[in-house]
Design a protein around this motif. Structure first.
Motif, PDB file in Angstrom:
ATOM      1  N   HIS A 137      18.773  15.618 109.655  1.00 31.29           N
ATOM      2  CA  HIS A 137      19.556  16.793 109.931  1.00 31.29           C
ATOM      3  C   HIS A 137      18.509  18.073 110.073  1.00 31.29           C
ATOM      4  N   ARG A 139      19.437   0.198  95.165  1.00 29.48           N
ATOM      5  CA  ARG A 139      19.551   1.589  94.471  1.00 29.48           C
ATOM      6  C   ARG A 139      18.369   2.117  95.316  1.00 29.48           C
ATOM      7  N   LYS A 196      11.646   9.878  97.301  1.00 29.14           N
ATOM      8  CA  LYS A 196      12.297  10.067  96.089  1.00 29.14           C
ATOM      9  C   LYS A 196      11.972   8.837  95.043  1.00 29.14           C
ATOM     10  N   GLN A 241      17.358   6.143 102.021  1.00 28.27           N
ATOM     11  CA  GLN A 241      18.459   6.465 103.123  1.00 28.27           C
ATOM     12  C   GLN A 241      18.871   7.791 103.139  1.00 28.27           C
ATOM     13  N   ASP A 242      19.391   8.247 102.024  1.00 29.17           N
ATOM     14  CA  ASP A 242      20.047   9.581 101.546  1.00 29.17           C
ATOM     15  C   ASP A 242      18.836  10.491 102.024  1.00 29.17           C
ATOM     16  N   GLN A 243      17.442  10.379 101.475  1.00 28.69           N
ATOM     17  CA  GLN A 243      16.611  11.342 102.080  1.00 28.69           C
ATOM     18  C   GLN A 243      16.250  11.417 103.448  1.00 28.69           C
ATOM     19  N   GLN A 295      19.168   3.162  98.840  1.00 25.82           N
ATOM     20  CA  GLN A 295      20.094   4.058  99.161  1.00 25.82           C
ATOM     21  C   GLN A 295      19.552   5.240  98.975  1.00 25.82           C
ATOM     22  N   ALA A 296      18.707   5.607  98.034  1.00 23.81           N
ATOM     23  CA  ALA A 296      17.905   7.077  97.736  1.00 23.81           C
ATOM     24  C   ALA A 296      17.217   7.374  98.954  1.00 23.81           C
ATOM     25  N   SER A 307      18.228  10.601 105.902  1.00 27.14           N
ATOM     26  CA  SER A 307      19.543  11.358 106.617  1.00 27.14           C
ATOM     27  C   SER A 307      19.300  12.873 106.566  1.00 27.14           C
ATOM     28  N   GLN A 308      18.753  13.500 105.380  1.00 24.96           N
ATOM     29  CA  GLN A 308      18.649  14.804 105.156  1.00 24.96           C
ATOM     30  C   GLN A 308      17.524  15.231 106.149  1.00 24.96           C
TER      31      GLN A 308
END
Length: 494
Positions: free
Chosen positions: A89, A75, A137, A81-83, A78-79, A85-86
């Motif tokens: 970008h 969990r 996060k 990695q999402d951050q 994943q949180a 990726s953002q």
């Protein structure tokens, strides 16, 4: 010489007996040693099973908890990695704006520079790089997934062999004997969370006090009782007392029995006296049935039977028994007195019994009579007998009878009738045995012992004895006696 030989023979006999005893004891010791080895092996096997079970539980718990940690790891990653990726970008977009802004600085034309500056400014305003939170996060800490088995280790280190449970203590004050039931209560001398169940043993006896070694019935057993109270129901109190004892059991071993207690269970017990019943009645212990062919068969052998009876005791009961002496010797009932009496007399105290009639029974009476009624007497038609009478021939009639007088009872006929006799109080009451509703009461002064009496024509009656006076009947009697009761027109003072 003979005396020395006899003495020597006694010594030889004594030595032979002693040698036999020693041989038997040696065999018993060898058998005990073998049992110790077998039981020890069984105990080790059970110990292995328990520890294997414990290992299995720990292994399962470890797998479950490790899976929880892995889920938490997934969990958080994943949180993050999402951050990440953002942020990638946003950084790419920001670098493109930076390059465009640097290039715009080389524009010489004022108008073009102004337009390029305005576009870059608008792009920067909406750029994702300026809306990012530059704080992770989730935390990288996993301390909330740590365990401390210090307490559990101490508990495991304290594991010992199961102790033998202490003997329970029966609370005599909380025990209750009523309505043909016994409720027994007990408690443990100290709290024991390892108790799995209790075992109750009971047996009937005619002796007060502690159980005796000889002449007693075998213990009856009730196993796997989870509570500290149990009710024995549906009992027939055909003895004066009952011994009871309780033991506690854990998973492995049973403790010692409690000190036994003896509770009084005295009740009136009798059978039907077949030796004096009407020839047309077939009697078996507590059941009587109308037999229309019995009279003819009995008449043919009547002379021979009476001749034999004068010299021969009943094969069922000896003439010296209390029951035999209670009824005395008398001829069979005859004529239309289709009667059979109980074989035990009521001479004092309060007693209760019940009668159930077959559905096809045409006519029957239930009551009491003094000893030695006439062979042609019918219950309720003499001044020495009292009864209630049910007639189902053509139409049903229900009445109370005494001294050849009848009082109609305008109530439904129950399928079971309870008879309550208070000899000393001069009271005979009849009840609906199911609802304990009062049917009728006779009040008089009994001057002689009473025998239960039954008349029947077409059908059968079953008598149930060994019953205590129901608590509902006791309550009604107290209420009735307290209010003075109602006096029937059939009552008399004998």
């Amino acid at each position: 010489m003979d005396e020395e030989r006899e003495t020597l023979q006694r010594i030889v006999s004594t030595l032979v007996n002693k040698n036999d005893e020693i041989h038997n004891f040696i065999d018993m010791l060898n058998h005990t040693i073998s049992n110790v080895q077998v039981n020890s092996s069984n105990a080790i096997s059970e110990l292995d099973e328990e520890f294997d079970g414990l290992y299995s539980v720990l292994h399962e718990m470890k797998g479950s908890m490790a899976n929880t940690i892995q889920q938490e790891e997934a969990r958080k990653i994943q949180a993050l990695q999402d951050q990440l990726s953002q942020c990638s970008h946003a950084l790419e977009s920001s670098e493109e704006l930076l390059e465009l802004a640097v290039q715009s600085l080389d524009i010489k034309n004022p108008v073009e520079l102004l337009e390029a500056s305005r576009q870059i400014k608008d792009s920067v305003t909406v750029a994702s790089a300026f809306r990012l939170s530059l704080k992770p996060k989730v935390s990288d800490s996993m301390t909330h997934m740590m365990v401390d088995f210090a307490l559990e280790k101490r508990m495991l280190q304290a594991v010992k062999f199961l102790p033998v449970p202490k003997a329970p203590e029966i609370d005599v004050a909380a025990c209750l004997v009523a309505d043909n039931c016994i409720t027994i209560s007990w408690r443990m001398p100290e709290e024991d969370s390892r108790i799995d169940h209790f075992v109750l043993e009971y047996r009937k006896t005619n002796f007060d006090g502690l159980p005796r070694l000889k002449g007693e019935q075998h213990w009856e057993l009730v196993d796997y009782i989870k509570a500290t109270q149990y009710t024995l129901s549906g009992l027939k109190f055909d003895t004066k007392y009952m011994n009871l004892r309780v033991q506690a059991c854990n998973k492995a071993v049973a403790g010692e029995y409690s000190d036994p207690v003896t509770l009084e269970t005295k009740a009136f017990v009798f059978s039907l006296d077949s030796t004096s019943s009407h020839p047309n009645l077939k009697v078996e212990d507590t059941y009587v049935e109308w037999d229309p062919t019995g009279g003819k068969g009995q008449e043919k052998i009547k002379g021979k039977e009476n001749k034999n009876r004068s010299n021969t005791a009943s094969p069922k009961r000896s003439t010296n028994s209390p029951r035999a002496s209670a009824r005395g010797s008398r001829d069979r009932f005859a004529g239309e007195s289709y009667t059979v009496l109980g074989d035990t007399a009521v001479e004092s105290g309060q007693h209760y019994w019940e009668v159930r009639a077959q559905k096809d029974c045409k006519s029957y009476s239930v009551g009491v009579t003094y000893r030695n009624p006439g062979k042609f007497d019918q219950l309720g038609k003499t001044n020495s007998s009292w009864c209630i009478h049910i007639n189902n021939w053509l139409q049903t009639t229900f009445s109370a009878k005494h001294n050849n007088k009848a009082k109609t009872l305008d109530i439904p006929v129950p399928d079971r009738i309870g008879v309550y006799c208070d000899f000393d109080g001069g009271q005979l009451s009849f009840y609906n045995a199911n609802s304990k509703a009062l049917l009728h009461t006779f009040r008089t002064k009994f001057t002689q012992p009473l025998l239960p009496g039954f008349m029947i024509w077409c059908g059968g009656l079953t008598v149930t004895t060994g019953l205590q006076v129901p608590s509902a009947v006791k309550t009604l009697q107290k209420s009735e006696n307290g209010l003075g009761g109602s006096t029937s027109s059939l009552n008399n003072v004998a």
